[in-house]
Motif scaffolding. Structure first.
Motif, PDB file in Angstrom:
ATOM      1  N   ARG A 109       0.985   0.310  -7.670  1.00  0.00           N
ATOM      2  CA  ARG A 109       1.040  -1.038  -7.113  1.00  0.00           C
ATOM      3  C   ARG A 109       2.398  -1.693  -7.383  1.00  0.00           C
ATOM      4  O   ARG A 109       3.117  -1.295  -8.281  1.00  0.00           O
ATOM      5  CB  ARG A 109      -0.080  -1.891  -7.708  1.00  0.00           C
ATOM      6  CG  ARG A 109      -1.431  -1.437  -7.189  1.00  0.00           C
ATOM      7  CD  ARG A 109      -2.546  -2.305  -7.670  1.00  0.00           C
ATOM      8  NE  ARG A 109      -3.797  -1.796  -7.117  1.00  0.00           N
ATOM      9  CZ  ARG A 109      -4.951  -1.858  -7.727  1.00  0.00           C
ATOM     10  NH1 ARG A 109      -5.045  -2.431  -8.906  1.00  0.00           N
ATOM     11  NH2 ARG A 109      -6.023  -1.364  -7.165  1.00  0.00           N
ATOM     12  N   ARG A 110       2.694  -2.703  -6.562  1.00  0.00           N
ATOM     13  CA  ARG A 110       3.920  -3.498  -6.674  1.00  0.00           C
ATOM     14  C   ARG A 110       5.166  -2.686  -6.313  1.00  0.00           C
ATOM     15  O   ARG A 110       6.244  -2.922  -6.820  1.00  0.00           O
ATOM     16  CB  ARG A 110       4.080  -4.118  -8.074  1.00  0.00           C
ATOM     17  CG  ARG A 110       2.881  -4.866  -8.612  1.00  0.00           C
ATOM     18  CD  ARG A 110       2.644  -6.238  -8.098  1.00  0.00           C
ATOM     19  NE  ARG A 110       3.770  -7.126  -8.368  1.00  0.00           N
ATOM     20  CZ  ARG A 110       4.056  -8.141  -7.597  1.00  0.00           C
ATOM     21  NH1 ARG A 110       3.334  -8.407  -6.540  1.00  0.00           N
ATOM     22  NH2 ARG A 110       5.067  -8.929  -7.854  1.00  0.00           N
ATOM     23  N   ARG A 111       4.982  -1.699  -5.391  1.00  0.00           N
ATOM     24  CA  ARG A 111       6.103  -0.886  -4.921  1.00  0.00           C
ATOM     25  C   ARG A 111       6.209  -0.881  -3.393  1.00  0.00           C
ATOM     26  O   ARG A 111       6.924  -0.072  -2.834  1.00  0.00           O
ATOM     27  CB  ARG A 111       5.962   0.548  -5.413  1.00  0.00           C
ATOM     28  CG  ARG A 111       5.975   0.667  -6.917  1.00  0.00           C
ATOM     29  CD  ARG A 111       5.674   2.098  -7.332  1.00  0.00           C
ATOM     30  NE  ARG A 111       5.367   2.164  -8.731  1.00  0.00           N
ATOM     31  CZ  ARG A 111       6.168   2.679  -9.645  1.00  0.00           C
ATOM     32  NH1 ARG A 111       7.333   3.173  -9.306  1.00  0.00           N
ATOM     33  NH2 ARG A 111       5.807   2.709 -10.902  1.00  0.00           N
ATOM     34  N   GLY A 112       5.447  -1.747  -2.727  1.00  0.00           N
ATOM     35  CA  GLY A 112       5.523  -1.858  -1.278  1.00  0.00           C
ATOM     36  C   GLY A 112       4.568  -0.976  -0.497  1.00  0.00           C
ATOM     37  O   GLY A 112       4.636  -0.924   0.733  1.00  0.00           O
ATOM     38  N   MET A 113       3.660  -0.276  -1.180  1.00  0.00           N
ATOM     39  CA  MET A 113       2.737   0.631  -0.473  1.00  0.00           C
ATOM     40  C   MET A 113       1.800  -0.131   0.460  1.00  0.00           C
ATOM     41  O   MET A 113       1.592   0.274   1.607  1.00  0.00           O
ATOM     42  CB  MET A 113       1.896   1.454  -1.467  1.00  0.00           C
ATOM     43  CG  MET A 113       2.675   2.383  -2.336  1.00  0.00           C
ATOM     44  SD  MET A 113       3.605   3.583  -1.373  1.00  0.00           S
ATOM     45  CE  MET A 113       4.894   3.917  -2.544  1.00  0.00           C
ATOM     46  N   ALA A 114       1.217  -1.223  -0.009  1.00  0.00           N
ATOM     47  CA  ALA A 114       0.287  -1.988   0.836  1.00  0.00           C
ATOM     48  C   ALA A 114       1.008  -2.540   2.058  1.00  0.00           C
ATOM     49  O   ALA A 114       0.442  -2.562   3.156  1.00  0.00           O
ATOM     50  CB  ALA A 114      -0.370  -3.113   0.036  1.00  0.00           C
ATOM     51  N   THR A 115       2.255  -2.945   1.895  1.00  0.00           N
ATOM     52  CA  THR A 115       3.029  -3.447   3.029  1.00  0.00           C
ATOM     53  C   THR A 115       3.253  -2.336   4.054  1.00  0.00           C
ATOM     54  O   THR A 115       3.075  -2.555   5.258  1.00  0.00           O
ATOM     55  CB  THR A 115       4.379  -4.019   2.549  1.00  0.00           C
ATOM     56  OG1 THR A 115       4.106  -5.112   1.674  1.00  0.00           O
ATOM     57  CG2 THR A 115       5.228  -4.499   3.713  1.00  0.00           C
ATOM     58  N   LEU A 116       3.626  -1.146   3.597  1.00  0.00           N
ATOM     59  CA  LEU A 116       3.813  -0.013   4.516  1.00  0.00           C
ATOM     60  C   LEU A 116       2.528   0.306   5.277  1.00  0.00           C
ATOM     61  O   LEU A 116       2.543   0.501   6.497  1.00  0.00           O
ATOM     62  CB  LEU A 116       4.253   1.244   3.752  1.00  0.00           C
ATOM     63  CG  LEU A 116       5.674   1.303   3.251  1.00  0.00           C
ATOM     64  CD1 LEU A 116       5.859   2.533   2.347  1.00  0.00           C
ATOM     65  CD2 LEU A 116       6.647   1.365   4.411  1.00  0.00           C
ATOM     66  N   LEU A 117       1.428   0.367   4.541  1.00  0.00           N
ATOM     67  CA  LEU A 117       0.139   0.698   5.159  1.00  0.00           C
ATOM     68  C   LEU A 117      -0.299  -0.388   6.139  1.00  0.00           C
ATOM     69  O   LEU A 117      -0.830  -0.092   7.217  1.00  0.00           O
ATOM     70  CB  LEU A 117      -0.923   0.912   4.082  1.00  0.00           C
ATOM     71  CG  LEU A 117      -0.727   2.170   3.228  1.00  0.00           C
ATOM     72  CD1 LEU A 117      -1.557   2.090   1.946  1.00  0.00           C
ATOM     73  CD2 LEU A 117      -1.065   3.422   4.022  1.00  0.00           C
ATOM     74  N   THR A 118      -0.073  -1.630   5.795  1.00  0.00           N
ATOM     75  CA  THR A 118      -0.465  -2.733   6.674  1.00  0.00           C
ATOM     76  C   THR A 118       0.383  -2.747   7.938  1.00  0.00           C
ATOM     77  O   THR A 118      -0.138  -2.895   9.046  1.00  0.00           O
ATOM     78  CB  THR A 118      -0.385  -4.069   5.916  1.00  0.00           C
ATOM     79  OG1 THR A 118      -1.308  -4.003   4.818  1.00  0.00           O
ATOM     80  CG2 THR A 118      -0.743  -5.240   6.816  1.00  0.00           C
ATOM     81  N   GLN A 119       1.684  -2.587   7.802  1.00  0.00           N
ATOM     82  CA  GLN A 119       2.559  -2.584   8.971  1.00  0.00           C
ATOM     83  C   GLN A 119       2.193  -1.458   9.928  1.00  0.00           C
ATOM     84  O   GLN A 119       2.139  -1.658  11.142  1.00  0.00           O
ATOM     85  CB  GLN A 119       4.032  -2.478   8.555  1.00  0.00           C
ATOM     86  CG  GLN A 119       4.981  -2.626   9.716  1.00  0.00           C
ATOM     87  CD  GLN A 119       4.881  -3.979  10.410  1.00  0.00           C
ATOM     88  OE1 GLN A 119       4.729  -5.017   9.767  1.00  0.00           O
ATOM     89  NE2 GLN A 119       4.962  -3.983  11.729  1.00  0.00           N
ATOM     90  N   ARG A 120       1.926  -0.266   9.397  1.00  0.00           N
ATOM     91  CA  ARG A 120       1.566   0.862  10.269  1.00  0.00           C
ATOM     92  C   ARG A 120       0.258   0.601  11.003  1.00  0.00           C
ATOM     93  O   ARG A 120       0.119   0.885  12.195  1.00  0.00           O
ATOM     94  CB  ARG A 120       1.475   2.165   9.470  1.00  0.00           C
ATOM     95  CG  ARG A 120       1.017   3.354  10.288  1.00  0.00           C
ATOM     96  CD  ARG A 120       1.993   3.654  11.446  1.00  0.00           C
ATOM     97  NE  ARG A 120       1.399   4.576  12.387  1.00  0.00           N
ATOM     98  CZ  ARG A 120       1.059   4.263  13.642  1.00  0.00           C
ATOM     99  NH1 ARG A 120       1.259   3.059  14.133  1.00  0.00           N
ATOM    100  NH2 ARG A 120       0.511   5.163  14.416  1.00  0.00           N
ATOM    101  N   ARG A 121      -0.728   0.013  10.340  1.00  0.00           N
ATOM    102  CA  ARG A 121      -2.000  -0.307  11.009  1.00  0.00           C
ATOM    103  C   ARG A 121      -1.796  -1.354  12.082  1.00  0.00           C
ATOM    104  O   ARG A 121      -2.393  -1.271  13.161  1.00  0.00           O
ATOM    105  CB  ARG A 121      -3.044  -0.789  10.000  1.00  0.00           C
ATOM    106  CG  ARG A 121      -3.517   0.311   9.067  1.00  0.00           C
ATOM    107  CD  ARG A 121      -4.526  -0.182   8.067  1.00  0.00           C
ATOM    108  NE  ARG A 121      -3.936  -1.199   7.213  1.00  0.00           N
ATOM    109  CZ  ARG A 121      -4.642  -2.153   6.589  1.00  0.00           C
ATOM    110  NH1 ARG A 121      -5.948  -2.233   6.740  1.00  0.00           N
ATOM    111  NH2 ARG A 121      -4.044  -3.026   5.813  1.00  0.00           N
ATOM    112  N   MET A 122      -0.954  -2.343  11.810  1.00  0.00           N
ATOM    113  CA  MET A 122      -0.687  -3.372  12.816  1.00  0.00           C
ATOM    114  C   MET A 122      -0.038  -2.750  14.052  1.00  0.00           C
ATOM    115  O   MET A 122      -0.419  -3.076  15.183  1.00  0.00           O
ATOM    116  CB  MET A 122       0.188  -4.470  12.216  1.00  0.00           C
ATOM    117  CG  MET A 122      -0.533  -5.288  11.142  1.00  0.00           C
ATOM    118  SD  MET A 122       0.554  -6.443  10.256  1.00  0.00           S
ATOM    119  CE  MET A 122       0.743  -7.706  11.533  1.00  0.00           C
TER     120      MET A 122
END
Length: 181
Positions: A109-122
């Motif tokens: 966590r706190r390394r940008g993984m959720a952001t990467l996953l969210t952007q790809r789903r969007m």
């Protein structure tokens, strides 16, 4: 009605607490990924890995659904889902494509993984429709901040959306449109 009594990760929006970013590969999940993803989900959210494996398998095989992973050096460190959900007659949540969950292994966590996953789903949703929807517990500040930074706006709030009741009794229904050229 299902209930979201999930544990939320400890969260502090302080940029000084971020770890160094890493390079991750985001790709569609396969059946081979399920055991690792199920153990990750059980570790992060509770419940048994077997129950999570069943849920992940169903999501992998559902029409109009996406399950993706973030991998670092070939090892899964996070995963996320998106799916088309019909209009929910009881709570009024509209039909559409929803981001239905993101989990990052606590050690990553706190390394940008959720952001990467969210952007790809969007991006995946925008290939299929003009709006991305999600619903989040009002107590899940990390998820609320993540989605706001990605352009989501609150549409309404309620005790449930798409039949899911929220920890603390209040959830937010959020929507994001495609990026403007």
């Amino acid at each position: 009605m299902a209930r979201t009594d999930l544990r939320f990760a400890a969260y502090s929006p302080n940029p000084a607490e971020r770890h160094a970013p890493v390079t991750a590969v985001v790709a569609e999940a396969t059946g081979e990924d399920v055991p690792t993803l199920a153990m990750m989900q059980a570790r992060a959210r509770g419940g048994s890995a077997g129950e999570w494996a069943d849920r992940i398998h169903r999501a992998l095989h559902r029409e109009r659904s996406l399950v993706i992973t973030a991998k670092v050096s070939g090892a899964a460190v996070g995963y996320a889902n998106a799916a088309f959900l019909p209009e929910h007659a009881v709570d009024g949540a509209p039909a559409g494509y929803y981001l239905t969950g993101v989990t990052v292994d606590p050690d990553w966590r706190r390394r940008g993984m959720a952001t990467l996953l969210t952007q790809r789903r969007m991006e995946w949703v925008w290939e299929r429709g003009s709006a991305v929807w999600c619903f989040i517990s009002a107590r899940n500040r990390a998820s609320l901040d993540l989605h706001r930074k990605r352009g989501f706006n609150q549409v309404t709030f309620g005790v449930s959306f798409q039949g899911i009741e929220f920890t603390g009794g209040e959830g937010w229904l959020l929507r994001a449109g495609p990026p403007r050229p």
